[in-house]
Motif scaffolding. Structure first.
Motif, short mmCIF file in Angstrom:
data_model
loop_
_atom_site.label_atom_id
_atom_site.label_comp_id
_atom_site.label_asym_id
_atom_site.label_seq_id
_atom_site.Cartn_x
_atom_site.Cartn_y
_atom_site.Cartn_z
N UNK A 75 -1.93 -76.50 34.97
CA UNK A 75 -2.59 -75.35 35.88
C UNK A 75 -1.56 -74.63 36.61
N UNK A 76 -0.41 -74.31 36.03
CA UNK A 76 0.89 -73.79 36.40
C UNK A 76 1.57 -74.65 37.67
N UNK A 77 1.32 -75.84 37.56
CA UNK A 77 1.98 -76.79 38.58
C UNK A 77 3.54 -76.66 38.57
N UNK A 78 4.14 -76.35 37.48
CA UNK A 78 5.61 -76.28 37.43
C UNK A 78 6.10 -74.91 37.89
N UNK A 79 5.31 -73.95 37.84
CA UNK A 79 5.68 -72.47 38.31
C UNK A 79 6.71 -72.69 39.53
N UNK A 80 6.26 -73.15 40.60
CA UNK A 80 7.29 -73.30 41.78
C UNK A 80 8.71 -73.56 41.49
N UNK A 81 8.90 -74.62 40.51
CA UNK A 81 10.48 -75.14 40.16
C UNK A 81 11.02 -74.20 39.36
N UNK A 82 10.06 -73.37 38.31
CA UNK A 82 10.88 -72.43 37.79
C UNK A 82 11.22 -71.02 38.63
N UNK A 83 10.32 -70.76 39.64
CA UNK A 83 10.73 -69.79 40.65
C UNK A 83 12.14 -70.27 41.49
N UNK A 84 11.99 -71.30 41.62
CA UNK A 84 13.38 -72.12 42.55
C UNK A 84 14.57 -71.69 41.78
N UNK A 85 14.45 -72.07 40.34
CA UNK A 85 15.57 -72.12 39.43
C UNK A 85 16.10 -70.62 39.43
N UNK A 86 15.04 -69.89 39.33
CA UNK A 86 15.28 -68.15 39.29
C UNK A 86 15.97 -67.87 40.42
N UNK A 87 15.63 -68.20 41.57
CA UNK A 87 16.09 -67.90 42.78
C UNK A 87 17.48 -68.37 43.15
N UNK A 88 17.64 -69.63 42.35
CA UNK A 88 19.19 -70.26 42.65
C UNK A 88 20.30 -69.35 41.79
N UNK A 89 19.78 -68.86 40.80
CA UNK A 89 20.84 -68.45 40.00
C UNK A 89 20.66 -66.64 40.25
N UNK A 90 19.94 -66.20 41.17
CA UNK A 90 20.12 -64.73 41.24
C UNK A 90 21.50 -64.39 42.22
N UNK A 91 21.80 -63.41 41.78
CA UNK A 91 23.16 -62.99 42.53
C UNK A 91 22.99 -62.62 44.16
N UNK A 92 23.59 -63.16 45.05
CA UNK A 92 23.32 -63.11 46.36
C UNK A 92 24.31 -61.79 46.94
N UNK A 93 23.44 -60.67 47.45
CA UNK A 93 24.00 -59.57 47.70
C UNK A 93 23.93 -59.48 49.18
N UNK A 94 25.33 -59.37 49.82
CA UNK A 94 25.28 -59.08 51.34
C UNK A 94 25.58 -57.69 51.52
N UNK A 95 24.89 -56.90 52.28
CA UNK A 95 25.10 -55.55 52.56
C UNK A 95 26.36 -55.31 53.08
N UNK A 96 26.79 -54.19 52.91
CA UNK A 96 28.00 -53.68 53.80
C UNK A 96 27.72 -53.81 55.34
N UNK A 97 28.70 -54.09 55.82
CA UNK A 97 28.79 -54.20 57.43
C UNK A 97 27.91 -55.26 58.14
N UNK A 98 27.23 -56.01 57.17
CA UNK A 98 26.52 -57.29 57.67
C UNK A 98 27.28 -58.18 58.81
N UNK A 99 26.67 -58.80 59.76
CA UNK A 99 27.58 -59.74 60.31
C UNK A 99 27.31 -61.13 59.68
N UNK A 100 28.23 -61.38 58.86
CA UNK A 100 28.11 -62.46 57.83
C UNK A 100 27.56 -63.84 58.56
N UNK A 101 28.28 -64.19 59.47
CA UNK A 101 27.62 -65.50 60.06
C UNK A 101 26.24 -65.38 60.66
N UNK A 102 25.98 -64.47 61.28
CA UNK A 102 24.47 -64.56 61.56
C UNK A 102 23.48 -64.11 60.36
#
Lengths: 398, 118
Positions: A75-102
């Motif tokens: 029933x696609x039960x493992x789908x969320x785990x696949x999503x999490x793995x995908x999210x974990x290995x995505x590049x993390x982009x911080x926009x220019x001029x962002x207040x990094x701590x906040x």
């Protein structure tokens, strides 16, 4: 004392024995046991959160006449785990001029505020994090941190769309919190306590049958507080793309998403606790604490399902309509209801349950009917005014 | 009593650590290839004009003022609601008069036309 009657105390006593055997000081042992309890409860909620992604996707699919996730696992039960793995290995982009701590703190706070709410949820008569005597105030306080995280995210991302989204979210928060507080007062009046466990224990008759109007108003304000359709102006795709989380990618976006889903589930749970009798179901809860916890989760899922049902049925409404709806309709109604309930509570006899419940229910139905009549008269007058104007314009054209 | 709030405090810490751990794990294993275009502010492909931290007209600040009144008032109403079962009818009616005064304030704001989105 056996495990099935009181699992939490059983385990904590066993652990106390074990820790004492290691020669640990008393206060260290009790702190450690509390810490273990917190970690278990918080991680359980995180696991449930993962499956909520699956539930949400499956339900929205059924609402839109699709199948939803059905490839990964049964029933696609493992789908969320696949999503999490995908999210974990995505590049993390911080926009220019962002207040990094906040910027980095905002998604953490978003999820933290929801997890905090679970500290006071009574899963069963004996399974609860903590039974605060100011539970109702705690819901409002911890719930507001979620909005704070949205403001933080928007301000720190250095993006105009995000700022607009946060401004709208603040407008929603300052408006819909008023009727929410008023409706939280009503179970408090009926149960004579702000503690969640006391409120559940007091519900020999579910409060949705005693004060149905309050249950409806609480549901509406909860949806507004969650920022879900029809009140999801803070992330209106067609105007401001994604609102406050526009600049977030990867796991940070995932945390916002998870926080939103868990928040909806949590408010479904609070709705169940305040109005649907929490873990009580015709004496079934006496079978054992674990059965009671299952009942509570089923009811929370039901509340969550109603929130999803509304989300995938209704359209987004305009912000001025939304504020007018709150200040000119919900707030007066909630306070009138509060006064009616307080008065009926003083007048009706408490020893006769049937008369008490019937009186409350009838006063609620009467109030609801009066409100609908007022709305009907008002809208008719409004329609006549507009139509009269149109007729005059038509006459002028001839 | 103290233990209860200790528990909430522990929950605060653990609740912050769990999502923080997720972010840290993702930071460790995700690729890092920043470039100026990727990190520019997203505005549907448009170049950003001027400052991003712009000032907006907060149309709802009157709402916020009304909210402030109502929010403070609920602090008074919660003890009243908890004790309602033990109170006499007189005290109940006093509480109702208190709410009525607040509603009068709301009606005044309404009649003044302040509850309109401008």
């Amino acid at each position: 004392m056996n495990f099935w009657n009181n699992p939490v105390q059983f385990i904590s006593q066993w652990l106390t024995g074990v820790f004492a055997g290691w020669g640990m000081a008393d206060w260290v042992a009790s702190l450690l046991i509390q810490l273990i309890g917190v970690v278990v409860l918080a991680s359980m909620m995180m696991v449930i959160d993962i499956f909520l992604v699956w539930v949400e996707r499956k339900v929205v699919a059924r609402f839109q006449d699709r199948l939803g996730p059905n490839r990964v696992g049964p029933f696609g039960l493992i789908q969320p785990f696949a999503d999490i793995i995908k999210l974990l290995i995505k590049e993390d982009i911080t926009p220019d001029g962002a207040d990094r701590v906040v910027y980095n703190l905002a998604p953490i706070m978003s999820l933290m505020s929801v997890l905090l709410l679970w500290a006071i949820v009574p899963l069963a008569p004996v399974i609860f994090g903590v039974d605060l005597n100011v539970g109702a105030l705690y819901i409002i306080a911890a719930g507001a941190i979620g909005t704070l995280s949205i403001i933080m995210a928007a301000w720190a991302s250095n993006n105009k769309y995000a700022l607009i989204g946060a401004f709208r979210q603040v407008a929603v928060l300052v408006s819909f919190e008023v009727p929410m507080i008023a409706t939280l007062l009503i179970p408090t009046i009926l149960a004579r306590s702000m503690g969640m466990n006391d409120i559940v224990q007091a519900q020999d008759v579910w409060y949705i049958l005693v004060v149905p109007l309050a249950a409806i108003i609480f549901m509406i304000t909860a949806i507004a507080e969650l920022g879900r359709t029809p009140f999801d102006l803070n992330e209106a795709e067609s105007e401001i793309v994604a609102g406050f989380h526009i600049e977030y990618t990867g796991m940070k976006f995932g945390l916002f998403y998870a926080g939103e889903l868990l928040h909806a589930f949590t408010f479904g749970g609070f709705w169940a606790i305040l109005f649907l009798g929490g873990y009580r179901l015709f004496g079934l809860e006496n079978l054992g604490p674990l059965v009671a916890a299952v009942i509570l989760f089923a009811k929370a899922l039901f509340g969550y399902w109603i929130i999803m049902w509304i989300k995938y049925t209704l359209l987004r409404i305009r912000i001025d309509h939304m504020l007018a709806f709150n200040w000119k309709f919900l707030t007066p109604l909630a306070f009138v209801l509060l006064m009616v309930v307080a008065l009926m509570n003083a007048i009706l006899p408490h020893n006769n349950m049937l008369v008490y419940v019937a009186g409350m229910l009838l006063s609620n139905i009467l109030l609801g009917w009066i409100v609908i009549e007022i709305l009907r008269v008002h809208s008719r007058r409004e329609r006549e005014r507009v139509e009269g104007k149109n007729q005059m314009i038509e006459v002028a054209h001839r | 009593m103290q233990n209860e709030w200790l528990y909430v405090g522990l929950f605060l810490v653990v609740g912050a650590i769990i999502p923080a751990a997720a972010i840290i794990v993702s930071w460790i294993i995700s690729p890092k290839k920043p470039n100026p275009i990727k990190q520019s502010t997203y505005e549907c492909g448009m170049e950003t004009v001027g400052e991003n931290w712009v000032q907006f007209k907060a149309q709802y600040y009157i709402f916020a003022l009304v909210f402030l009144v109502f929010d403070v008032e609920t602090v008074f109403l919660f003890p009243w609601a908890v004790a309602l079962g033990k109170l006499s009818l007189f005290a109940v009616i006093e509480g109702i008069i208190f709410i009525l005064i607040l509603i009068a304030g709301l009606v005044y704001t309404w009649r003044k036309g302040m509850l309109e989105w401008v």
